[in-house]
Motif scaffolding. Structure first.
Motif, PDB file in Angstrom:
ATOM      1  N   ALA A 165       0.828  -1.207   0.000  1.00  0.00           N
ATOM      2  CA  ALA A 165       0.000   0.000   0.000  1.00  0.00           C
ATOM      3  C   ALA A 165       0.863   1.259   0.000  1.00  0.00           C
ATOM      4  CB  ALA A 165      -0.929  -0.013   1.213  1.00  0.00           C
ATOM      5  N   LEU A 166       1.944   1.256   0.763  1.00  0.00           N
ATOM      6  CA  LEU A 166       2.830   2.420   0.784  1.00  0.00           C
ATOM      7  C   LEU A 166       3.546   2.599  -0.554  1.00  0.00           C
ATOM      8  CD1 LEU A 166       4.372   2.071   4.371  1.00  0.00           C
ATOM      9  CD2 LEU A 166       2.658   3.711   3.611  1.00  0.00           C
ATOM     10  N   ALA A 167       3.947   1.486  -1.166  1.00  0.00           N
ATOM     11  CA  ALA A 167       4.611   1.583  -2.464  1.00  0.00           C
ATOM     12  C   ALA A 167       3.677   2.151  -3.523  1.00  0.00           C
ATOM     13  CB  ALA A 167       5.125   0.204  -2.887  1.00  0.00           C
ATOM     14  N   SER A 168       2.385   1.832  -3.438  1.00  0.00           N
ATOM     15  CA  SER A 168       1.431   2.351  -4.416  1.00  0.00           C
ATOM     16  C   SER A 168       1.242   3.851  -4.286  1.00  0.00           C
ATOM     17  CB  SER A 168       0.085   1.648  -4.249  1.00  0.00           C
ATOM     18  OG  SER A 168      -0.513   1.979  -3.005  1.00  0.00           O
ATOM     19  N   ARG A 169       1.666   4.418  -3.174  1.00  0.00           N
ATOM     20  CA  ARG A 169       1.558   5.861  -2.972  1.00  0.00           C
ATOM     21  C   ARG A 169       2.847   6.595  -3.318  1.00  0.00           C
ATOM     22  NH1 ARG A 169      -2.467   7.302   1.961  1.00  0.00           N
ATOM     23  NH2 ARG A 169      -4.056   5.726   1.530  1.00  0.00           N
ATOM     24  N   GLY A 170       3.773   5.919  -3.935  1.00  0.00           N
ATOM     25  CA  GLY A 170       4.970   6.582  -4.422  1.00  0.00           C
ATOM     26  C   GLY A 170       6.198   6.425  -3.572  1.00  0.00           C
ATOM     27  N   HIS A 171       6.127   5.704  -2.474  1.00  0.00           N
ATOM     28  CA  HIS A 171       7.293   5.500  -1.627  1.00  0.00           C
ATOM     29  C   HIS A 171       8.125   4.335  -2.152  1.00  0.00           C
ATOM     30  CE1 HIS A 171       5.644   8.267   1.328  1.00  0.00           C
ATOM     31  NE2 HIS A 171       4.504   7.578   1.339  1.00  0.00           N
ATOM     32  N   ARG A 172       9.396   4.381  -1.839  1.00  0.00           N
ATOM     33  CA  ARG A 172      10.279   3.261  -2.161  1.00  0.00           C
ATOM     34  C   ARG A 172      10.385   2.399  -0.913  1.00  0.00           C
ATOM     35  NH1 ARG A 172      16.701   3.048  -3.689  1.00  0.00           N
ATOM     36  NH2 ARG A 172      16.617   1.080  -4.869  1.00  0.00           N
ATOM     37  N   VAL A 173       9.937   1.152  -1.007  1.00  0.00           N
ATOM     38  CA  VAL A 173       9.744   0.312   0.169  1.00  0.00           C
ATOM     39  C   VAL A 173      10.554  -0.970   0.041  1.00  0.00           C
ATOM     40  CG1 VAL A 173       8.068  -0.828   1.661  1.00  0.00           C
ATOM     41  CG2 VAL A 173       7.416   1.242   0.406  1.00  0.00           C
ATOM     42  N   MET A 174      11.231  -1.313   1.131  1.00  0.00           N
ATOM     43  CA  MET A 174      11.967  -2.567   1.228  1.00  0.00           C
ATOM     44  C   MET A 174      11.516  -3.290   2.497  1.00  0.00           C
ATOM     45  SD  MET A 174      16.100  -3.333   1.406  1.00  0.00           S
ATOM     46  CE  MET A 174      16.409  -1.938   2.450  1.00  0.00           C
ATOM     47  N   VAL A 175      11.314  -4.586   2.408  1.00  0.00           N
ATOM     48  CA  VAL A 175      10.953  -5.416   3.555  1.00  0.00           C
ATOM     49  C   VAL A 175      12.082  -6.393   3.809  1.00  0.00           C
ATOM     50  CG1 VAL A 175       9.307  -7.055   4.516  1.00  0.00           C
ATOM     51  CG2 VAL A 175       8.497  -5.204   3.034  1.00  0.00           C
ATOM     52  N   VAL A 176      12.637  -6.383   5.023  1.00  0.00           N
ATOM     53  CA  VAL A 176      13.732  -7.274   5.397  1.00  0.00           C
ATOM     54  C   VAL A 176      13.181  -8.313   6.365  1.00  0.00           C
ATOM     55  CG1 VAL A 176      16.043  -7.450   6.376  1.00  0.00           C
ATOM     56  CG2 VAL A 176      15.375  -5.390   5.106  1.00  0.00           C
ATOM     57  N   SER A 177      13.279  -9.572   5.998  1.00  0.00           N
ATOM     58  CA  SER A 177      12.731 -10.666   6.789  1.00  0.00           C
ATOM     59  C   SER A 177      13.632 -11.879   6.635  1.00  0.00           C
ATOM     60  CB  SER A 177      11.311 -10.990   6.310  1.00  0.00           C
ATOM     61  OG  SER A 177      10.757 -12.067   7.035  1.00  0.00           O
ATOM     62  N   PRO A 178      13.644 -12.805   7.598  1.00  0.00           N
ATOM     63  CA  PRO A 178      14.465 -14.012   7.454  1.00  0.00           C
ATOM     64  C   PRO A 178      13.984 -14.896   6.306  1.00  0.00           C
ATOM     65  CG  PRO A 178      13.863 -13.665   9.745  1.00  0.00           C
ATOM     66  CD  PRO A 178      13.033 -12.726   8.931  1.00  0.00           C
ATOM     67  N   ARG A 179      14.914 -15.646   5.750  1.00  0.00           N
ATOM     68  CA  ARG A 179      14.580 -16.637   4.716  1.00  0.00           C
ATOM     69  C   ARG A 179      14.458 -17.997   5.403  1.00  0.00           C
ATOM     70  NH1 ARG A 179      17.861 -19.842   1.005  1.00  0.00           N
ATOM     71  NH2 ARG A 179      16.674 -20.280  -0.909  1.00  0.00           N
ATOM     72  N   TYR A 180      13.228 -18.284   5.868  1.00  0.00           N
ATOM     73  CA  TYR A 180      12.982 -19.534   6.574  1.00  0.00           C
ATOM     74  C   TYR A 180      12.916 -20.684   5.574  1.00  0.00           C
ATOM     75  CZ  TYR A 180      11.457 -16.364  10.331  1.00  0.00           C
ATOM     76  OH  TYR A 180      11.389 -15.371  11.286  1.00  0.00           O
ATOM     77  N   MET A 181      13.699 -21.698   5.822  1.00  0.00           N
ATOM     78  CA  MET A 181      13.677 -22.905   4.999  1.00  0.00           C
ATOM     79  C   MET A 181      13.367 -24.082   5.914  1.00  0.00           C
ATOM     80  SD  MET A 181      14.291 -21.545   2.091  1.00  0.00           S
ATOM     81  CE  MET A 181      14.499 -22.981   1.061  1.00  0.00           C
ATOM     82  N   HIS A 182      12.172 -24.677   5.716  1.00  0.00           N
ATOM     83  CA  HIS A 182      11.714 -25.741   6.606  1.00  0.00           C
ATOM     84  C   HIS A 182      11.892 -27.129   6.020  1.00  0.00           C
ATOM     85  CE1 HIS A 182      10.088 -22.524   8.973  1.00  0.00           C
ATOM     86  NE2 HIS A 182       9.213 -22.167   8.047  1.00  0.00           N
ATOM     87  N   GLY A 183      12.389 -27.210   4.812  1.00  0.00           N
ATOM     88  CA  GLY A 183      12.537 -28.514   4.192  1.00  0.00           C
ATOM     89  C   GLY A 183      11.224 -29.123   3.752  1.00  0.00           C
ATOM     90  N   THR A 184      10.222 -28.293   3.488  1.00  0.00           N
ATOM     91  CA  THR A 184       8.912 -28.769   3.049  1.00  0.00           C
ATOM     92  C   THR A 184       8.531 -28.043   1.754  1.00  0.00           C
ATOM     93  OG1 THR A 184       7.712 -27.090   4.328  1.00  0.00           O
ATOM     94  CG2 THR A 184       8.244 -29.165   5.448  1.00  0.00           C
ATOM     95  N   SER A 185       7.319 -28.323   1.298  1.00  0.00           N
ATOM     96  CA  SER A 185       6.839 -27.675   0.076  1.00  0.00           C
ATOM     97  C   SER A 185       6.652 -26.169   0.262  1.00  0.00           C
ATOM     98  CB  SER A 185       5.513 -28.309  -0.355  1.00  0.00           C
ATOM     99  OG  SER A 185       4.538 -28.187   0.667  1.00  0.00           O
ATOM    100  N   GLU A 186       6.573 -25.715   1.507  1.00  0.00           N
ATOM    101  CA  GLU A 186       6.413 -24.287   1.757  1.00  0.00           C
ATOM    102  C   GLU A 186       7.635 -23.484   1.318  1.00  0.00           C
ATOM    103  OE1 GLU A 186       5.506 -23.831   5.842  1.00  0.00           O
ATOM    104  OE2 GLU A 186       3.506 -24.737   5.695  1.00  0.00           O
ATOM    105  N   ASP A 187       8.776 -24.138   1.162  1.00  0.00           N
ATOM    106  CA  ASP A 187       9.985 -23.423   0.738  1.00  0.00           C
ATOM    107  C   ASP A 187       9.835 -22.849  -0.671  1.00  0.00           C
ATOM    108  OD1 ASP A 187      10.919 -24.238   3.149  1.00  0.00           O
ATOM    109  OD2 ASP A 187      12.258 -25.791   2.377  1.00  0.00           O
ATOM    110  N   ALA A 188       8.859 -23.357  -1.419  1.00  0.00           N
ATOM    111  CA  ALA A 188       8.652 -22.847  -2.777  1.00  0.00           C
ATOM    112  C   ALA A 188       8.201 -21.397  -2.794  1.00  0.00           C
ATOM    113  CB  ALA A 188       7.626 -23.723  -3.504  1.00  0.00           C
ATOM    114  N   ARG A 189       7.794 -20.886  -1.658  1.00  0.00           N
ATOM    115  CA  ARG A 189       7.386 -19.482  -1.594  1.00  0.00           C
ATOM    116  C   ARG A 189       8.542 -18.541  -1.919  1.00  0.00           C
ATOM    117  NH1 ARG A 189       4.269 -19.946   4.245  1.00  0.00           N
ATOM    118  NH2 ARG A 189       2.564 -21.324   3.566  1.00  0.00           N
ATOM    119  N   TYR A 190       9.746 -18.998  -1.689  1.00  0.00           N
ATOM    120  CA  TYR A 190      10.914 -18.159  -1.948  1.00  0.00           C
ATOM    121  C   TYR A 190      11.525 -18.432  -3.329  1.00  0.00           C
ATOM    122  CZ  TYR A 190      10.712 -17.519   3.137  1.00  0.00           C
ATOM    123  OH  TYR A 190      10.304 -17.238   4.413  1.00  0.00           O
TER     124      TYR A 190
END
Length: 850
Positions: A165-190
């Motif tokens: 939502a903030l990016a759509s208003r013209g801001h430059r936005v970065m999100v920093v979060s851990p890269r969780y790898m669980h060894g399951t099919s959920e890893d495909a999110r990355y």
């Protein structure tokens, strides 16, 4: 005749298409046509021809082309002036037609003008929405969760949608979060994230830790994932089936250090974010960022223009670890005071415990430039601040409360990609179909007429799981179905599996989190249950209202602010309410006493002014040789839990069921026993009134969850078709009793099962069923560990106060008379038995002749 079309030339310019044909004496100056407005749309204030046609084609080299549509005689006009805003940006032209060329407007011309005005108004509305951000920032979110990559609750939802939502208003936005790898099919999110090939070394925990970065650009946001082996393990982001990870402090210290380095070293889109950043740090996991900015970077001239905003989603989790771990954080020694936290004496584990600890959230509170939360008032109270309330009061000038919002494009039942049938407020037929499909998918009987209750959330005590555990047996006796989705405490996960095995046709528990399933549960359920003991704001109740599902919530935090309690007697239809909110005033008064001295107490705002005097008299008349005692009179229940030398006493609303009353006092005793037992043995005279009030404020707050000066207790009856949730933790050490979960309890549950009811009629006492004003409930109480029933009065007067010694003496006299008659009858029986034996020995009265 020439047609004018204005097209965008950069990010803040917008399209404006004129469908009318304008008579111009000459081409307009190019300097006027190439200026773009950031604050309003370009507009022409008058039309001269009713001909409506398609816009002219667009050429990149000439963004405002003029095209001859049909060979007509050149019409001439005059440009009077141009309209500009306060910043000199072009917002419109003022034109008049050339002399002798205007013609009488035909009906078609009027239609053309109407279409023109409608198109202009529509574009203007769109531009107002898009042009709200007048100043753009480089914003860096630091969070432990960000949907759809990682999520356990509302934190992931907020950090997954707010950056977009903030990016759509013209801001430059970065999100920093851990890269969780669980060894399951959920890893495909990355799978869309690309290795930046930019590894850095972080000096903490006595060594140089090497971390990497992965990057994905999606929906205008730079999603940056910190990669380290400590984030590669099975389970949730914070723990697994064996409990919380023991190295969470290490993992999120790495996250904070990496987040401070990311704007400086990552060339996202060709260039870095730089030092002029606005850091939005979320909860304790990211709370080290403001401290690092102040202690590590600014002394060396880095991030001097950066600012930090602390966003508190859940103040109960503060990142507390032993003080010896401070040296591992990579901070200068002189900044130890910013994170140092000292527990009060009663909370320490043993006599040699100094109570010193490291508190991440406390460090962010004292160093952040602004503090934002969803429940700003509650966290400044002793009950809701979890020890940080005084600190937050000191920083109240920078503390703001903001209610959560939702992504209305993702959570829209008319276009939701995860639900099988679409519906809206105007046509709810699709909701019934979604309900049937949900029942079919989960293997429940497909019954559209059966109420379906849902729960979506973290399996944690905060979310009120104990309340559901307590009431599920009673709830399953009704014709309802229950669906739960969530993960968390392994004990609660096992309970969900066991409950599903017990109630195969009524209960389904989905351990884990699944985004499509959460959408389908929200759409298919009739009721969404949120019995949270405390809730900063909450999102699921907002989703439920968006999908036409009734939220049943506790009156706490943001739940109270966002859900309007249903009022069937509202005069205005729109004021009827949006859900069901529990009554917070069922616990009128609670106290802890030693002998007859009240050591600490808490009262509800709606309690009578004389409730303290009433409580003192009741404690003085506490029944001896009892461990539990309760009595109901004048719509109040007076309940004692006696654990010598201390007495735990509470006055409840008579509608509150008895199992909750007893569990509540047991929980209060368990929570305070550590402190009370730590006090040295002294005489009763050494204890003065309210001498432990400050120490017990936090205990009362945890046990009572007061809101607005009241308490969050069990709900009162709201609807005749469902059962009402009660609030209590099953910590008595015995098998749990069942209590109602939602709405109006069945007859006999809310007004408790009676062993004896006495009714006062004309000053006399006789057996019978009295009115609510006169009924008295004398329950089974434990006498020296055994069970027994006693008819005992606390002497409550008709006005709600305590009667004097006269009433007590009358009651004692009545009991004494009963005992005298019992003794006389017993003596008479013994005499008769002895007389019969004498007659048998003497063969009648023959012995009297000798």
């Amino acid at each position: 005749m020439e047609s004018l079309q204005l097209t965008p030339i950069h990010h803040h310019s917008f399209v404006f298409v004129r469908h009318s044909h304008l008579q111009l004496g000459s081409h307009l100056p190019s300097s006027l046509l190439t200026r773009a407005s950031r604050n309003a749309n370009l507009r022409l204030t008058r039309s001269f021809s009713g001909e409506v046609g398609p816009p002219a084609s667009h050429d990149e080299n000439n963004p405002f082309p003029f095209k001859d549509e049909q060979p007509q005689e050149q019409e001439r006009g005059l440009l009077l002036a141009r309209e500009t805003d306060d910043f000199g940006s072009l917002v419109g032209f003022r034109l008049i037609p050339g002399s002798g060329t205007t013609t009488e407007e035909q009906p078609e011309a009027k239609v053309g003008e109407e279409l023109e005005e409608k198109a202009e108004a529509k574009v203007g509305e769109e531009l107002e929405e898009k042009a709200e951000a007048k100043v753009s920032y480089n914003i860096t979110f630091v969070t432990a969760e960000a949907a759809p990559y990682s999520k356990t609750g509302g934190l992931g939802d907020v950090c997954g949608s707010l950056p977009i939502a903030l990016a759509s208003r013209g801001h430059r936005v970065m999100v920093v979060s851990p890269r969780y790898m669980h060894g399951t099919s959920e890893d495909a999110r990355y799978s869309g994230a690309v290795d930046m090939d930019c590894n850095i070394k972080i000096y903490c925990f006595g060594a140089a830790q090497e971390v990497g970065f992965y990057h994905e650009y999606r929906k205008g946001v730079d999603w940056v994932f910190v990669d380290h082996p400590s984030f590669h393990r099975a389970g949730s982001p914070y723990g697994d089936m064996y409990g919380t990870f023991g190295d969470n402090q290490f993992r999120y210290t790495l996250l904070c250090h990496a987040a401070c380095e990311a704007p400086l070293v990552l060339p996202l889109g060709g260039y870095t974010y730089g030092e002029r950043c606005l850091f939005l740090v979320n909860d304790w996991h990211a709370s080290l960022v403001p401290v690092l900015l102040a202690a590590k970077y600014r002394p060396h001239g880095v991030y001097k223009d950066a600012r930090s905003v602390l966003v508190i989603h859940n103040i109960a989790h503060q990142g507390v670890e032993p003080i010896v771990t401070y040296g591992n954080l990579g901070l200068p020694l002189e900044w130890r005071g910013a994170l140092e936290w000292v527990f009060p004496n009663w909370a320490r584990m043993h006599a040699l415990d100094t109570g010193e600890a490291v508190n991440f959230l406390k460090g962010a509170i004292v160093t952040a430039d602004r503090i934002v939360t969803g429940y700003s008032w509650e966290i400044t109270t002793s009950e809701g601040g979890y020890g940080l309330h005084e600190l937050l009061k000191d920083r109240k000038s920078v503390l703001s409360g903001i209610t959560n919002g939702i992504d209305v494009t993702e959570w829209d039942p008319s276009s939701d990609q995860y639900i099988p049938f679409k519906y809206s407020a105007d046509d709810l037929s699709g909701k019934v179909k979604c309900k049937i499909e949900l029942q079919k998918e989960l293997g429940l009987p497909e019954r559209p007429d059966c109420p379906v209750i849902g729960f979506i959330g973290r399996l944690d005590y905060q979310k009120g799981i104990e309340l559901i555990r307590m009431g599920i047996a009673e709830l399953m006796e009704d014709d309802v179905q229950f669906v739960m989705l969530g993960s968390g405490n392994p004990a609660y996960e096992d309970w969900m599996r066991a409950t599903e095995a017990t109630y195969r046709d009524k209960f389904r528990g989905w351990v884990g989190f699944n985004v499509p399933i959460s959408h389908r549960i929200t759409a298919g359920c009739d009721i969404l249950l949120m019995p949270s003991t405390f809730e900063p704001c909450g999102l699921n109740q907002l989703y439920a209202m968006r999908y036409g599902t009734i939220p049943v919530v506790h009156q706490t935090g943001g739940l109270r602010d966002t859900v309007q309690n249903f009022n069937p007697f509202a005069e205005v239809k729109n004021d009827e309410g949006t859900g069901m909110v529990t009554d917070p005033e069922l616990i009128k008064y609670v106290c802890i006493a030693r002998a007859t001295t009240v050591l600490a107490h808490r009262r509800a705002t709606t309690a009578d002014p004389d409730v303290e005097c009433l409580a003192s008299k009741c404690i003085a008349l506490a029944p001896p040789n009892h461990s539990l005692f309760t009595q109901t009179l004048k719509r109040r229940s007076y309940t004692f839990l006696i654990d010598p030398p201390f007495v735990f006493f509470a006055i409840f609303d008579h509608r509150l069921i008895k199992p909750f009353q007893l569990r509540f006092l047991h929980r209060l005793r368990d929570s305070s026993s550590a402190f009370l037992r730590s006090q040295p043995p002294t005489k009763d005279d050494d204890f003065v009134a309210f001498c432990f009030q400050s120490q017990f404020d936090s205990i009362f707050g945890e046990t009572l969850n007061f809101e607005s000066g009241g308490t969050d207790a069990a709900p009162v009856s709201r609807s005749p078709s469902v059962e009402s949730p009660s609030t209590a933790a099953n910590k008595i050490g015995r098998s749990p009793s069942t209590v109602p979960l939602l709405g109006k309890p069945q007859e006999g549950m809310l007004l408790k099962k009676k062993k004896r009811v006495v009714e006062a009629v004309n000053g006399e006492v006789k057996d019978g069923v009295g009115s609510p004003e006169n009924k008295v409930d004398v329950c089974s109480d434990e006498v020296n560990g055994g069970g027994g029933t006693r008819d005992f009065s606390l002497g409550v007067t008709a006005k709600g106060g305590c009667g004097g010694n006269d009433h007590h003496r009358q009651k004692a006299k009545h009991i004494w008379k009963k005992h005298v008659w019992v003794v006389l009858l017993l003596d008479l029986s013994v005499c008769m038995v002895l007389f019969v034996i004498w007659l048998w020995v003497c063969s009648g009265f023959k012995c009297m002749t000798y």
